[in-house]
Design a protein around this motif. Structure first.
Motif, PDB file in Angstrom:
ATOM      1  N   ASP A   1       8.480  19.715   3.962  1.00 54.91           N
ATOM      2  CA  ASP A   1       7.984  19.426   2.614  1.00 54.91           C
ATOM      3  C   ASP A   1       8.512  18.101   2.076  1.00 54.91           C
ATOM      4  O   ASP A   1       7.995  17.579   1.095  1.00 54.91           O
ATOM      5  N   TRP A   2       9.571  17.574   2.681  1.00 52.35           N
ATOM      6  CA  TRP A   2      10.151  16.300   2.244  1.00 52.35           C
ATOM      7  C   TRP A   2       9.584  15.107   3.029  1.00 52.35           C
ATOM      8  O   TRP A   2      10.016  13.968   2.833  1.00 52.35           O
ATOM      9  N   SER A   3       8.644  15.368   3.912  1.00 47.55           N
ATOM     10  CA  SER A   3       8.046  14.290   4.701  1.00 47.55           C
ATOM     11  C   SER A   3       7.272  13.331   3.804  1.00 47.55           C
ATOM     12  O   SER A   3       6.689  13.729   2.783  1.00 47.55           O
ATOM     13  N   LEU A   4       7.269  12.064   4.190  1.00 44.68           N
ATOM     14  CA  LEU A   4       6.436  11.074   3.506  1.00 44.68           C
ATOM     15  C   LEU A   4       5.041  11.131   4.104  1.00 44.68           C
ATOM     16  O   LEU A   4       4.877  11.096   5.329  1.00 44.68           O
ATOM     17  N   THR A   5       4.038  11.202   3.258  1.00 48.46           N
ATOM     18  CA  THR A   5       2.648  11.283   3.708  1.00 48.46           C
ATOM     19  C   THR A   5       1.845  10.131   3.113  1.00 48.46           C
ATOM     20  O   THR A   5       2.330   9.402   2.240  1.00 48.46           O
ATOM     21  N   VAL A   6       0.620   9.985   3.581  1.00 44.35           N
ATOM     22  CA  VAL A   6      -0.229   8.926   3.040  1.00 44.35           C
ATOM     23  C   VAL A   6      -0.514   9.147   1.557  1.00 44.35           C
ATOM     24  O   VAL A   6      -0.794   8.198   0.827  1.00 44.35           O
ATOM     25  N   ALA A   7      -0.405  10.388   1.118  1.00 50.14           N
ATOM     26  CA  ALA A   7      -0.685  10.697  -0.295  1.00 50.14           C
ATOM     27  C   ALA A   7       0.519  10.449  -1.187  1.00 50.14           C
ATOM     28  O   ALA A   7       0.418   9.785  -2.222  1.00 50.14           O
ATOM     29  N   ASN A   8       1.699  10.966  -0.794  1.00 46.54           N
ATOM     30  CA  ASN A   8       2.850  10.853  -1.698  1.00 46.54           C
ATOM     31  C   ASN A   8       3.632   9.556  -1.557  1.00 46.54           C
ATOM     32  O   ASN A   8       4.583   9.314  -2.304  1.00 46.54           O
ATOM     33  N   ALA A   9       3.277   8.710  -0.583  1.00 46.71           N
ATOM     34  CA  ALA A   9       3.992   7.445  -0.403  1.00 46.71           C
ATOM     35  C   ALA A   9       3.149   6.235  -0.788  1.00 46.71           C
ATOM     36  O   ALA A   9       3.602   5.093  -0.656  1.00 46.71           O
TER      37      ALA A   9
ATOM     38  N   ALA B   1       0.809  -1.223   0.000  1.00 45.48           N
ATOM     39  CA  ALA B   1       0.000   0.000   0.000  1.00 45.48           C
ATOM     40  C   ALA B   1       0.846   1.278   0.000  1.00 45.48           C
ATOM     41  O   ALA B   1       0.453   2.283  -0.589  1.00 45.48           O
ATOM     42  N   PHE B   2       2.007   1.228   0.675  1.00 43.36           N
ATOM     43  CA  PHE B   2       2.861   2.413   0.779  1.00 43.36           C
ATOM     44  C   PHE B   2       4.310   2.021   0.506  1.00 43.36           C
ATOM     45  O   PHE B   2       5.139   1.961   1.427  1.00 43.36           O
ATOM     46  N   PRO B   3       4.653   1.738  -0.749  1.00 44.84           N
ATOM     47  CA  PRO B   3       6.007   1.252  -1.064  1.00 44.84           C
ATOM     48  C   PRO B   3       7.109   2.235  -0.685  1.00 44.84           C
ATOM     49  O   PRO B   3       8.197   1.815  -0.258  1.00 44.84           O
ATOM     50  N   ASP B   4       6.868   3.537  -0.811  1.00 45.93           N
ATOM     51  CA  ASP B   4       7.899   4.508  -0.441  1.00 45.93           C
ATOM     52  C   ASP B   4       8.119   4.536   1.069  1.00 45.93           C
ATOM     53  O   ASP B   4       9.251   4.708   1.538  1.00 45.93           O
TER      54      ASP B   4
END
Length: 347
Positions: A280-288, A70-73
């Motif tokens: 801004d470089w944080s991993l979020t549920v949207a970008n990860a 679900a969140f590979p990053d």
């Protein structure tokens, strides 16, 4: 609510289930040295989790697999940045499983003592390291613009993370002591209750400091609600065990574990790994997250198989629900460490 939000919640539920179940599992392993006075009592403690310890670890495998899909990053950054602590946990879990199965293979004192030491240490270290890992994940780590962790292993051992590790270590041991009191009879049951009261006091102090620190650092309204649940639940568990109500005490200690882990995830959302270098470089549920189609397919699979797993594991706990004591350990007999016969079945 987006599907990636749903899967964040589902992964949080998987980790909550894992720590609720493996928490008392680790606690029992630690208590083999703190509570048991001889080999028969260590055998009693190990047999309380014998039928269920491997099933408890299914929650970890599922949580890891769900995170990967679900969140590979998130998975990639977490497992590359926290490589050494997570590798140490993995090695401990492997050795621990081997120790449960190999301890009884030979009757020599040195052989059995060695595997019993392995059970103790491979329960204690993961109980501490999981707290360190999750505390770092909530507090934030050095993640660059390419989603890579740029810190060192020593950076993970910051004061907040060490406090998180000590909190989970003592909380799981407290949870295990209440499980031991619930599942045993005789003198070991009474000593488990007395030890649980002592551990409860230490747990209350550590947990309160850690949770308040978490709330101040990353807290939200939801995490504050979990904090409000965690502290009374822990105090209620101590009060219940003092009254000799082990069932209520264990349920409330379990609620404490659920509330603590829930608070960490509520403080984390919508991030999955905050960056201390640049927000801004944080991993979020949207970008990860994975693509929507992947999440839809996973949702269908989870809806079909999750109830089956829950029913099977619930049935296992029901079958092996009876208490056991040293009188159920055949004298001179070296049965498997996780002997799966119900208590009293020895003939």
């Amino acid at each position: 609510m987006q599907l990636h939000d749903v899967w964040f919640v589902l992964i949080a539920v998987l980790w909550i289930g894992y720590f609720f179940l493996e928490g008392f599992d680790f606690g029992i392993g630690i208590l083999t040295r703190l509570l048991a006075r001889d080999r028969a009592e260590r055998r009693v403690l190990i047999n309380t989790i014998g039928p269920v310890w491997d099933g408890n670890e299914v929650w970890l495998l599922t949580a890891g697999g769900a995170t990967f899909a679900a969140f590979p990053d998130w998975y990639a950054t977490l497992f590359s940045g926290f490589y050494l602590p997570l590798l140490a946990i993995l090695v401990c879990l492997i050795v621990r499983g081997v120790a449960f199965e190999y301890r009884h293979k030979r009757s020599e004192e040195r052989w059995q003592r060695g595997w019993e030491q392995a059970i103790f240490w491979t329960s204690l270290l993961p109980a501490f390291l999981w707290g360190v890992a999750f505390a770092n994940m909530v507090h934030g780590v050095a993640i660059d613009q390419q989603k890579n962790y740029t810190g060192s292993v020593l950076d993970l051992l910051n004061p907040y993370a060490v406090l998180g590790g000590l909190t989970t270590l003592v909380l799981f041991t407290f949870h295990g002591a209440l499980f031991a009191a619930l599942k045993t009879v005789g003198e070991i049951r009474l000593r488990a209750r007395a030890l649980a009261l002592q551990l409860g006091l230490v747990t209350a102090v550590l947990a309160l400091v850690f949770l308040v620190w978490t709330q101040v650092d990353r807290g939200t309204g939801g995490s504050m609600g979990a904090l409000v649940v965690a502290v009374p639940a822990l105090l209620g568990a101590m009060f219940a065990v003092r009254l000799g109500r082990e069932g209520w005490a264990f349920a409330l200690s379990g609620l404490t574990v659920v509330a603590v882990v829930s608070m960490l995830f509520l403080a984390l959302f919508p991030n999955v790994m905050p960056s201390t270098l640049n927000p801004d470089w944080s991993l979020t549920v949207a970008n990860a997250s994975s693509a929507p189609y992947t999440l839809k397919l996973m949702t269908v699979v989870a809806a079909v198989f999750t109830p089956i797993v829950l029913l099977y594991q619930g049935w296992t706990y029901w079958v092996f629900r009876k208490r056991i004591g040293v009188q159920h350990i055949p004298a001179g007999e070296h049965l498997p460490a996780g002997d799966h016969r119900p208590a009293g079945a020895e003939g």
